[in-house]
Design a protein around this motif. Sequence first.
Motif, PDB file in Angstrom:
ATOM      1  N   SER A 126      27.373  50.051  41.576  1.00 42.71           N
ATOM      2  CA  SER A 126      28.926  48.933  41.654  1.00 42.71           C
ATOM      3  C   SER A 126      29.610  49.643  40.586  1.00 42.71           C
ATOM      4  CB  SER A 126      28.131  47.694  41.688  1.00 42.71           C
ATOM      5  OG  SER A 126      27.160  47.035  41.308  1.00 42.71           O
ATOM      6  N   ARG A 127      31.318  48.853  41.157  1.00 42.58           N
ATOM      7  CA  ARG A 127      32.628  49.299  40.831  1.00 42.58           C
ATOM      8  C   ARG A 127      32.921  48.041  40.134  1.00 42.58           C
ATOM      9  NH1 ARG A 127      35.492  50.855  45.626  1.00 42.58           N
ATOM     10  NH2 ARG A 127      34.214  49.516  46.796  1.00 42.58           N
ATOM     11  N   VAL A 128      32.919  47.634  38.166  1.00 43.45           N
ATOM     12  CA  VAL A 128      33.317  46.380  37.535  1.00 43.45           C
ATOM     13  C   VAL A 128      34.328  46.377  37.005  1.00 43.45           C
ATOM     14  CG1 VAL A 128      32.487  45.054  35.907  1.00 43.45           C
ATOM     15  CG2 VAL A 128      30.140  46.245  37.455  1.00 43.45           C
ATOM     16  N   VAL A 129      35.250  44.746  37.662  1.00 42.62           N
ATOM     17  CA  VAL A 129      36.452  45.005  36.882  1.00 42.62           C
ATOM     18  C   VAL A 129      36.385  44.097  36.847  1.00 42.62           C
ATOM     19  CG1 VAL A 129      38.878  45.058  38.004  1.00 42.62           C
ATOM     20  CG2 VAL A 129      37.712  46.153  39.375  1.00 42.62           C
ATOM     21  N   LYS A 130      37.270  43.947  35.215  1.00 43.20           N
ATOM     22  CA  LYS A 130      37.506  42.629  34.475  1.00 43.20           C
ATOM     23  C   LYS A 130      38.305  41.684  34.629  1.00 43.20           C
ATOM     24  CE  LYS A 130      35.831  39.856  30.623  1.00 43.20           C
ATOM     25  NZ  LYS A 130      34.773  39.849  31.118  1.00 43.20           N
ATOM     26  N   ALA A 131      38.903  41.376  35.002  1.00 39.90           N
ATOM     27  CA  ALA A 131      39.942  40.423  35.569  1.00 39.90           C
ATOM     28  C   ALA A 131      40.029  38.531  35.417  1.00 39.90           C
ATOM     29  CB  ALA A 131      40.691  40.676  36.768  1.00 39.90           C
ATOM     30  N   LEU A 132      41.404  38.158  34.748  1.00 41.80           N
ATOM     31  CA  LEU A 132      41.173  36.159  35.202  1.00 41.80           C
ATOM     32  C   LEU A 132      40.389  35.483  34.230  1.00 41.80           C
ATOM     33  CD1 LEU A 132      40.286  35.639  38.632  1.00 41.80           C
ATOM     34  CD2 LEU A 132      42.001  34.985  37.915  1.00 41.80           C
ATOM     35  N   ASN A 133      39.622  36.206  33.131  1.00 39.02           N
ATOM     36  CA  ASN A 133      39.187  35.543  31.896  1.00 39.02           C
ATOM     37  C   ASN A 133      39.865  35.019  30.936  1.00 39.02           C
ATOM     38  OD1 ASN A 133      39.600  38.400  31.028  1.00 39.02           O
ATOM     39  ND2 ASN A 133      38.698  38.195  29.388  1.00 39.02           N
ATOM     40  N   THR A 134      41.143  35.192  30.640  1.00 37.71           N
ATOM     41  CA  THR A 134      42.719  35.014  30.008  1.00 37.71           C
ATOM     42  C   THR A 134      43.440  34.058  30.328  1.00 37.71           C
ATOM     43  OG1 THR A 134      43.770  36.529  30.977  1.00 37.71           O
ATOM     44  CG2 THR A 134      42.435  37.549  29.504  1.00 37.71           C
ATOM     45  N   VAL A 135      42.673  32.955  31.529  1.00 36.50           N
ATOM     46  CA  VAL A 135      43.036  32.093  31.895  1.00 36.50           C
ATOM     47  C   VAL A 135      42.564  31.115  32.278  1.00 36.50           C
ATOM     48  CG1 VAL A 135      45.396  33.326  32.182  1.00 36.50           C
ATOM     49  CG2 VAL A 135      43.942  32.704  34.771  1.00 36.50           C
ATOM     50  N   GLN A 151      51.483  36.981  32.484  1.00 41.20           N
ATOM     51  CA  GLN A 151      50.732  38.290  33.400  1.00 41.20           C
ATOM     52  C   GLN A 151      49.339  37.662  33.077  1.00 41.20           C
ATOM     53  OE1 GLN A 151      53.074  39.956  31.043  1.00 41.20           O
ATOM     54  NE2 GLN A 151      54.623  39.751  32.301  1.00 41.20           N
ATOM     55  N   LEU A 152      48.263  38.677  34.509  1.00 45.20           N
ATOM     56  CA  LEU A 152      46.827  38.785  34.521  1.00 45.20           C
ATOM     57  C   LEU A 152      46.969  40.654  33.879  1.00 45.20           C
ATOM     58  CD1 LEU A 152      45.613  37.168  37.186  1.00 45.20           C
ATOM     59  CD2 LEU A 152      45.212  36.408  35.094  1.00 45.20           C
ATOM     60  N   PHE A 153      45.218  40.310  33.490  1.00 54.16           N
ATOM     61  CA  PHE A 153      44.962  41.918  33.322  1.00 54.16           C
ATOM     62  C   PHE A 153      44.000  42.086  33.685  1.00 54.16           C
ATOM     63  CE2 PHE A 153      46.544  39.479  29.143  1.00 54.16           C
ATOM     64  CZ  PHE A 153      47.960  40.150  28.713  1.00 54.16           C
ATOM     65  N   VAL A 154      43.733  43.650  33.974  1.00 53.26           N
ATOM     66  CA  VAL A 154      42.732  44.494  34.719  1.00 53.26           C
ATOM     67  C   VAL A 154      41.779  45.711  34.219  1.00 53.26           C
ATOM     68  CG1 VAL A 154      43.306  43.627  37.400  1.00 53.26           C
ATOM     69  CG2 VAL A 154      44.008  45.601  36.435  1.00 53.26           C
ATOM     70  N   ALA A 155      40.912  45.832  33.537  1.00 48.33           N
ATOM     71  CA  ALA A 155      39.949  46.532  33.627  1.00 48.33           C
ATOM     72  C   ALA A 155      39.030  47.006  33.961  1.00 48.33           C
ATOM     73  CB  ALA A 155      39.728  46.615  32.176  1.00 48.33           C
ATOM     74  N   GLY A 156      38.503  48.199  34.135  1.00 45.38           N
ATOM     75  CA  GLY A 156      37.412  48.433  35.241  1.00 45.38           C
ATOM     76  C   GLY A 156      37.859  50.498  35.495  1.00 45.38           C
ATOM     77  N   GLU A 157      36.880  51.322  35.687  1.00 40.37           N
ATOM     78  CA  GLU A 157      36.606  52.627  35.937  1.00 40.37           C
ATOM     79  C   GLU A 157      37.021  53.127  36.864  1.00 40.37           C
ATOM     80  OE1 GLU A 157      35.964  54.969  33.015  1.00 40.37           O
ATOM     81  OE2 GLU A 157      35.524  52.918  32.031  1.00 40.37           O
ATOM     82  N   ARG A 178      52.555  41.771  38.021  1.00 36.87           N
ATOM     83  CA  ARG A 178      52.585  40.767  37.038  1.00 36.87           C
ATOM     84  C   ARG A 178      51.053  41.064  36.911  1.00 36.87           C
ATOM     85  NH1 ARG A 178      54.916  35.130  38.861  1.00 36.87           N
ATOM     86  NH2 ARG A 178      53.406  34.322  37.167  1.00 36.87           N
ATOM     87  N   VAL A 179      50.318  42.285  37.239  1.00 40.91           N
ATOM     88  CA  VAL A 179      48.788  42.181  36.813  1.00 40.91           C
ATOM     89  C   VAL A 179      48.751  43.669  36.271  1.00 40.91           C
ATOM     90  CG1 VAL A 179      46.877  42.952  37.486  1.00 40.91           C
ATOM     91  CG2 VAL A 179      48.334  41.195  38.354  1.00 40.91           C
ATOM     92  N   LEU A 180      48.684  43.499  34.927  1.00 40.98           N
ATOM     93  CA  LEU A 180      48.533  44.582  34.263  1.00 40.98           C
ATOM     94  C   LEU A 180      48.015  45.452  34.078  1.00 40.98           C
ATOM     95  CD1 LEU A 180      50.638  43.300  30.796  1.00 40.98           C
ATOM     96  CD2 LEU A 180      51.476  44.444  33.410  1.00 40.98           C
ATOM     97  N   ASP A 181      46.831  46.779  34.125  1.00 40.18           N
ATOM     98  CA  ASP A 181      46.296  47.761  34.629  1.00 40.18           C
ATOM     99  C   ASP A 181      45.658  48.105  32.938  1.00 40.18           C
ATOM    100  OD1 ASP A 181      44.615  49.181  35.153  1.00 40.18           O
ATOM    101  OD2 ASP A 181      44.891  49.762  36.326  1.00 40.18           O
ATOM    102  N   LEU A 182      44.681  47.858  32.261  1.00 45.00           N
ATOM    103  CA  LEU A 182      44.658  48.286  30.908  1.00 45.00           C
ATOM    104  C   LEU A 182      43.914  49.737  30.731  1.00 45.00           C
ATOM    105  CD1 LEU A 182      44.511  44.647  28.826  1.00 45.00           C
ATOM    106  CD2 LEU A 182      46.213  46.148  29.310  1.00 45.00           C
ATOM    107  N   GLY A 183      43.556  50.050  31.976  1.00 45.58           N
ATOM    108  CA  GLY A 183      42.134  51.046  31.736  1.00 45.58           C
ATOM    109  C   GLY A 183      40.492  50.950  32.587  1.00 45.58           C
ATOM    110  N   GLY A 184      40.264  51.573  31.475  1.00 41.15           N
ATOM    111  CA  GLY A 184      38.601  51.721  31.672  1.00 41.15           C
ATOM    112  C   GLY A 184      38.241  49.650  31.120  1.00 41.15           C
TER     113      GLY A 184
END
Length: 218
Positions: A126-135, A151-157, A178-184
């Motif tokens: 699967s392709r896991v993405v972390k997001a939305l946990n900071t609000v 902003q929101l943040f996203v992370a994933g491979e 307003r969605v910041l990609d933080l990388g892996g």
Amino acid sequence: MRIGIIGTGTVGQTLGSKLVALGHDVTLGSRSKGNAAATDWAERSGPGGRAGTFAEAAEFGELVIVATGGTVAPAAVELAGAENLAGKVVLDLSNPLVFSPTGELTLDPVNTDSVGEQLQRALPGSRVVKALNTVTVTVMVDPDRVPGEHQLFVAGEDAGAKAQVTALLGEFGWPAERVLDLGGIDAARGMEMLMPFWMRLMRHYGHADFNYSIRAAN
């Protein structure tokens, strides 16, 4: 889009209702068949909402959202079945909060691991993405509750998975800029470790309608 949600609490139900209102078909999944919270939500949601088990929600969704508590998210995903999630985007918005009997907040895992990473290891297909946990959940689905540019943040491979999640966030009202990609997916560690600070801010303001605004020099 068909979307499965693993978790029947306030977060899962609020996201499910927003997604149904946006025209998506949603299955709200619980640990056991006939869960009252999931069934009641489905009855209120009309033809776009239905109740099921974790496995049924995972099988149903083209995209699947993990909306349980972080400490139980790996077990919930195991019940959902890796085979039902193979090839899919899995959006993890959980936080690994642990409260002591006196109310002290800690995180488990923390520092050298994260729930996002645990789920990606458990779901190699699967392709896991972390997001939305900071609000808080009401801000997740209605960013205008907080004024200004935040902003929101996203992370994933997987870049494609992050793009798909960013598009879904856009439907909630979050512009892509307003969605910041933080990388892996290892960036989920820092995203989850914001939670003790977030809790302090909530106590300071007396409510949860706030967010982070990141400014960078050109």
